[in-house]
Design a protein around this motif. Structure first.
Motif, PDB file in Angstrom:
ATOM      1  N   ARG A 212      31.965  13.997 -63.332  1.00 24.06           N
ATOM      2  CA  ARG A 212      32.475  14.706 -64.520  1.00 24.06           C
ATOM      3  C   ARG A 212      31.803  14.202 -65.795  1.00 24.06           C
ATOM      4  O   ARG A 212      31.538  14.986 -66.732  1.00 24.06           O
TER       5      ARG A 212
ATOM      6  N   LEU B  83      33.668  22.091 -66.620  1.00 28.78           N
ATOM      7  CA  LEU B  83      34.209  22.346 -65.293  1.00 28.78           C
ATOM      8  C   LEU B  83      34.925  23.696 -65.278  1.00 28.78           C
ATOM      9  O   LEU B  83      35.401  24.176 -66.313  1.00 28.78           O
TER      10      LEU B  83
ATOM     11  N   ARG C  75      42.082  19.157 -62.038  1.00 31.42           N
ATOM     12  CA  ARG C  75      40.760  18.810 -61.514  1.00 31.42           C
ATOM     13  C   ARG C  75      40.878  18.266 -60.093  1.00 31.42           C
ATOM     14  O   ARG C  75      41.867  17.619 -59.757  1.00 31.42           O
TER      15      ARG C  75
ATOM     16  N   SER D 216      33.541  19.332 -57.627  1.00 32.02           N
ATOM     17  CA  SER D 216      33.513  19.776 -59.015  1.00 32.02           C
ATOM     18  C   SER D 216      32.805  21.111 -59.094  1.00 32.02           C
ATOM     19  O   SER D 216      31.626  21.214 -58.725  1.00 32.02           O
TER      20      SER D 216
ATOM     21  N   ILE E 136      31.218  23.730 -61.501  1.00 27.85           N
ATOM     22  CA  ILE E 136      30.620  23.574 -62.833  1.00 27.85           C
ATOM     23  C   ILE E 136      30.196  24.940 -63.355  1.00 27.85           C
ATOM     24  O   ILE E 136      29.443  25.654 -62.682  1.00 27.85           O
TER      25      ILE E 136
ATOM     26  N   ARG F 166      29.099  24.357 -57.138  1.00 23.47           N
ATOM     27  CA  ARG F 166      30.006  23.264 -56.796  1.00 23.47           C
ATOM     28  C   ARG F 166      29.243  22.072 -56.218  1.00 23.47           C
ATOM     29  O   ARG F 166      28.359  22.236 -55.376  1.00 23.47           O
TER      30      ARG F 166
END
Lengths: 255, 255, 255, 255
Positions: free
Chosen positions: D139, D149, D157, D162, D164, D200
């Protein structure tokens, strides 16, 4: 729990050397025995013992496992053979510092840790007894075939491999070749003085009764195929009798 | 080179459906046969065939392998069962785009590629003949034991598994339990109508003659241990005779 | 298809021996280079070359791979060192008969067959170019850190390992220890004359650009942790620039 | 030893259902979270939770792992969907008898035993903290790139993946394709509403800091290659700063 039997030998292997007052080191080739049969390095006065990863330790080939007595270690200081890779003093110095003098085979070392854990979990006496049982079955098969072991006395028989004498005039190596080609089973040939006179059935490591029976059955078929006077199923039946009798005894003992 | 034998069946499995003018789909459970015995989806009019990775394909369990005929695919469009994971239309759409609708088991798919390569390298007819040979040996053992197969006619026997009837009043499942406990060998129990009346010896996949013999020997010991009237070595000898005769024929044919 | 570049060297390694008329054998320790960088045994007049399974061949440690020139083989006949296991004449005799003088490590030999197949499928020149690219990235990182390689001239740099000099007064071995403990990354220590003065990043075998970047990133963090004047991300960025530029060139060349 | 933190949530996921007095079952797709992030089935009132072998459990794909609450089990008795393979009642009956209704994937089950042993040996809180640390680094990289994000609030989260967001007008899927082709790194595409808008980075399972950095570095190169306004090394440096700071804290805590 079973009691560890006292060693059956009346005198340790080093007794002859001691009796003769001879300074020679006592070296033991334990490749086919250590980990499968009783071995007592200190008690028996052994100076150097060597084995490999690929037999009693049930791993791929690759590790040579060597142990030295204090007397053998002392001898490395005065030995005059020029050496480098095999100078155990380098190994000793590195291991004292927690390392290795050369790139170690990490995978096999991890395997050795696992394998020795398996042996200790089973119990060494149980491991030795299992090899004895399996060998007894193979020896019963040999007797049923009317053949004899290369080892002439019971006290020098191996519980991990049986070398079997074939009739005079028959090339025992043919059994090994035939079994490999036709039945995809690997036996061993006779070496040196007994080349062509014996073939060997190995029976050690992660082996069960029925695996041993498959080897006995393959030898039987190969011998019949090659014209030897052996009856199909005869050796298997003799080994089965040993296995089912002793397996039942094991279960009773465990109950 | 051997010639592929014409299918021995006089009529394909779908003939009865055709004769009756019945619209049912013909589904084949080929888990224990596809890859080990002859199977002709199109020629036999099969609509859906299913097998797994863990038998003829010699892999760990994990893959369900399913094939659909055009008729079966069309039926998925009108089927009314609510479904998600098992909707083959999702699978079809994804595969048309070179992908999968869900995370694929990559390891097993690589294994399947390797396994099918091994089968094709051996030759499917050779693979089928090998299973036939091995099954013939097991069936000879059953006859030598004085027992009978569950399959009453030769044309419905399986070359990959033999279900063996035990004497009336004897619980066949005891053989399976005993062999697992005492000899570390896995047989199968009878299911449904034949529960307790048969035990099954599986003999497929990456199997050699002597591996099959070890199973026969284990069954033999278990039956003798449990008091059945079977002679040790009798089934093994009968199977050995089949194997050594047919192995020799194979070698002559290959020469 | 790319053309194999002519060897960049103006004279082979054996030229000095030839010029001096010296009868010494030319031995090459190729453990960290053979299979990853250009090596021409015959063309360069090499007599004995040795490598292992665990670097360019991407296998576990365990195999020593040794090649002899005719001159070296001839020397084994007149060598006076007493030897047994390492007498290559035994190996030669057995291999001529299709075997091995000792139990061979079958698993590693199968692995070597697979590994050499992978290298040949990629193309040796592509393999060498890949190692050059990856090494160029690591070297760009070293320059970005303001550090220097142990190799003082470009023509003696290795494409498989970079030994990096740390500032005077700093114990380079601390980087190796710290990276292992904190980041679970294995670097190499300096040996002999450069002990404590350099640390080594190995970058060979089945390695991709981003794997090399992870090593660069770990070295960077370790150096910052230990107080060296290095900026986080600086070496990574320099290596990234090399990798993305050359990767794009590779794709254009392949298009 | 660290204390298990109280769950940060002010109300369990089932609170909304309870508040509404709604009889729906609460189903959790935990494929990418169970085993890597805190999950409390009973405490949170979850009725069905599903995960797979291939993420937090660090195994090949193949196992679907499903847990039912008593309420969910009761619902299987009244559910009207026709089902066979997925009828958990068969599974329950077989497992009560120590078996499986179908051939079990023994290899993966053994793997699951080993994997859960590794997780428990590390300590679940340590496992969760490790994933939190690694996610914090990713992050930080995203922020350094000037990107955001997909998850708009910190409390939603994920510590395992993650997603993005890329600039408006840029097809985020190109990053995934490019990274796979050029850098041999697998990212995930956006699905459904965010297809083309996010990519991701997965960061869970048997992952170390430097492995995560290699993914960050690959994303960085891909974005620069495709013309996005990202500086090479910027995300890596931000993540490195997180990792080295928190790794040092970990070491102090362990001291």
């Amino acid at each position: 729990m079973r009691q560890r039997p006292a060693s059956a030998r009346t005198s340790p292997p080093s007794a002859a050397l001691d009796a003769a007052g001879h300074p020679a080191l006592l070296l033991v080739d334990g490749v086919s025995s250590i980990g499968s049969m009783d071995f007592r390095m200190d008690e028996w006065g052994v100076d150097v013992a060597v084995t490999g990863s690929q037999k009693g330790f049930m791993l791929p080939a690759g590790l040579a496992i060597v142990a030295f007595s204090p007397k053998a270690l002392a001898a490395t200081e005065t030995a005059t053979l020029r050496r480098c890779f095999f100078d155990v003093r380098d190994m000793g110095r590195s291991q004292a510092a927690g390392g290795f003098p050369y790139t170690p085979p990490v995978g096999l070392l991890n395997g050795l840790k696992l394998a020795t854990g398996l042996l200790l979990a089973e119990g060494l006496d149980n491991v030795f007894a299992r090899h004895r049982r399996i060998a007894d079955g193979v020896r019963a098969a040999v007797a049923a075939w009317g053949l004899e072991l290369c080892a002439e006395r019971a006290d020098i028989r191996s519980d991990t491999v049986s070398a079997i004498r074939t009739p005079v005039g028959f090339d025992a190596t043919r059994i090994v070749t035939h079994a490999a080609q036709v039945y995809d089973v690997a036996f061993g040939v006779g070496l040196g003085d007994v080349a062509g006179k014996v073939f060997r059935i190995g029976h050690l490591g992660a082996l069960t009764d029925v695996m041993a029976l498959s080897g006995v059955a393959a030898a039987e078929m190969a011998m019949v195929d090659l014209g030897l006077d052996v009856r199909l199923g005869s050796g298997v039946a003799a080994a089965q009798e040993v296995y089912r009798r002793t397996a039942a005894a094991d279960l009773r003992a465990a109950a």
